[in-house]
Design a protein around this motif. Sequence first.
Motif, PDB file in Angstrom:
ATOM      1  N   THR A  12      10.156  -8.506   3.634  1.00 41.91           N
ATOM      2  CA  THR A  12      10.288  -7.513   2.570  1.00 41.91           C
ATOM      3  C   THR A  12      10.390  -8.278   1.265  1.00 41.91           C
ATOM      4  O   THR A  12      10.844  -9.430   1.263  1.00 41.91           O
TER       5      THR A  12
ATOM      6  N   LYS B 194       2.894  -1.389  11.390  1.00 41.89           N
ATOM      7  CA  LYS B 194       4.300  -1.735  11.123  1.00 41.89           C
ATOM      8  C   LYS B 194       5.188  -1.501  12.345  1.00 41.89           C
ATOM      9  O   LYS B 194       6.398  -1.765  12.290  1.00 41.89           O
TER      10      LYS B 194
ATOM     11  N   LEU C 197       7.628  -3.022   3.842  1.00 40.26           N
ATOM     12  CA  LEU C 197       7.908  -3.812   5.053  1.00 40.26           C
ATOM     13  C   LEU C 197       6.595  -4.421   5.521  1.00 40.26           C
ATOM     14  O   LEU C 197       5.611  -3.708   5.702  1.00 40.26           O
ATOM     15  N   GLY C 198       6.591  -5.739   5.692  1.00 37.07           N
ATOM     16  CA  GLY C 198       5.389  -6.402   6.195  1.00 37.07           C
ATOM     17  C   GLY C 198       5.320  -6.344   7.721  1.00 37.07           C
ATOM     18  O   GLY C 198       6.325  -6.067   8.381  1.00 37.07           O
TER      19      GLY C 198
ATOM     20  N   ASN D  71       0.809  -1.226   0.000  1.00 36.81           N
ATOM     21  CA  ASN D  71       0.000   0.000   0.000  1.00 36.81           C
ATOM     22  C   ASN D  71       0.838   1.270   0.000  1.00 36.81           C
ATOM     23  O   ASN D  71       0.486   2.242  -0.666  1.00 36.81           O
TER      24      ASN D  71
HETATM   25  C1  6PG Z   1       3.908  -8.389  -1.343  1.00 32.17           C
HETATM   26  C2  6PG Z   1       4.835  -7.217  -1.181  1.00 32.17           C
HETATM   27  C3  6PG Z   1       5.318  -7.057   0.249  1.00 32.17           C
HETATM   28  C4  6PG Z   1       4.897  -5.677   0.690  1.00 32.17           C
HETATM   29  C5  6PG Z   1       4.830  -5.543   2.197  1.00 32.17           C
HETATM   30  C6  6PG Z   1       4.276  -4.225   2.634  1.00 32.17           C
HETATM   31  O1  6PG Z   1       3.904  -8.990  -2.401  1.00 32.17           O
HETATM   32  O2  6PG Z   1       3.147  -8.678  -0.424  1.00 32.17           O
HETATM   33  O3  6PG Z   1       5.844  -7.140  -2.093  1.00 32.17           O
HETATM   34  O4  6PG Z   1       6.674  -7.250   0.469  1.00 32.17           O
HETATM   35  O5  6PG Z   1       5.761  -4.697   0.157  1.00 32.17           O
HETATM   36  O6  6PG Z   1       4.018  -6.580   2.687  1.00 32.17           O
HETATM   37  O7  6PG Z   1       2.974  -4.078   2.151  1.00 32.17           O
HETATM   38  P1  6PG Z   1       1.978  -2.963   2.723  1.00 32.17           P
HETATM   39  O8  6PG Z   1       2.642  -1.612   2.483  1.00 32.17           O
HETATM   40  O9  6PG Z   1       0.712  -3.137   1.954  1.00 32.17           O
HETATM   41  O10 6PG Z   1       1.823  -3.272   4.153  1.00 32.17           O
END
Ligand code: 6PG
Length: 231
Positions: A143, A197, A137-138, A48
């Motif tokens: 990542t 996060k 970043l999840g 997002n």
């Molecule tokens: C995926 C993404 C993943 C994403 C993070 C952050 O395929 O899910 O590449 O690495 O960048 O999960 O996602 P948000 O900003 O939506 O939290």
Amino acid sequence: MPSAQICVWHVYPEPVLLQRRAAQGIERLAAEAISARGAFRVVLAGGNTPRAVYERLRGIKTAWPAWHIYFGDERCLPSGHAERNSTMASQAWLDHVDIPATQIHAIPAELGAEEAARQYASAIESVEIFDLVLLGLGQDGHTASLFPGQDYGSERHQPAVLAVHQAPKPPADRVSLSAWRLGAASRVWFLVTGADKALAVRKWRGGEGIPAAAIKPADGVDVWVDIAALA
Ligand code: 6PG
């Protein structure tokens, strides 16, 4: 001894300002790369926060024909599926600008993780150093599609592109550039916003070995973060 990650934190009071500044920063890096080398090679992330930045990039002034687009990871879903990172990037940005289609290098994840990883390794082989790698970043510290507990591919003798299975975030099958390959870049920028996060950010700053900490370009990484994610 493994090298430490150099990490510069850029803190913003709220996400909209962060998104605006990140888009301006990408515009500046593109101008520098295009004037120095005639090309700008950028690796895109899903998520997002990156999406909001992509929407802003539609409006920048740049020589779009000099841009070359790559992806840090992709989900193994049919081509054009709404949940694919490449679909998101196309809708938010790439469909609205004049980058030649031959310079948009999507990961062919519809072929399955192994075959897509094999093909994408040759697609990126000629690029020694990316100009910019964008990452999200999840909540669990992942990542790209490098998840806690899995092999991130941190060593240069490991493959540049990994077939990922059993990912904890659906879909389970994915393709990801490995940690060392994501770090083969002049700049690596993480875009991180939102209170969800905060735990991952705390672990990262506390020195826990989350996947994001495994990306170690020589000049370090920049983390663009809002106050909510730092709380
Ligand atoms: C995926 C993404 C993943 C994403 C993070 C952050 O395929 O899910 O590449 O690495 O960048 O999960 O996602 P948000 O900003 O939506 O939290």
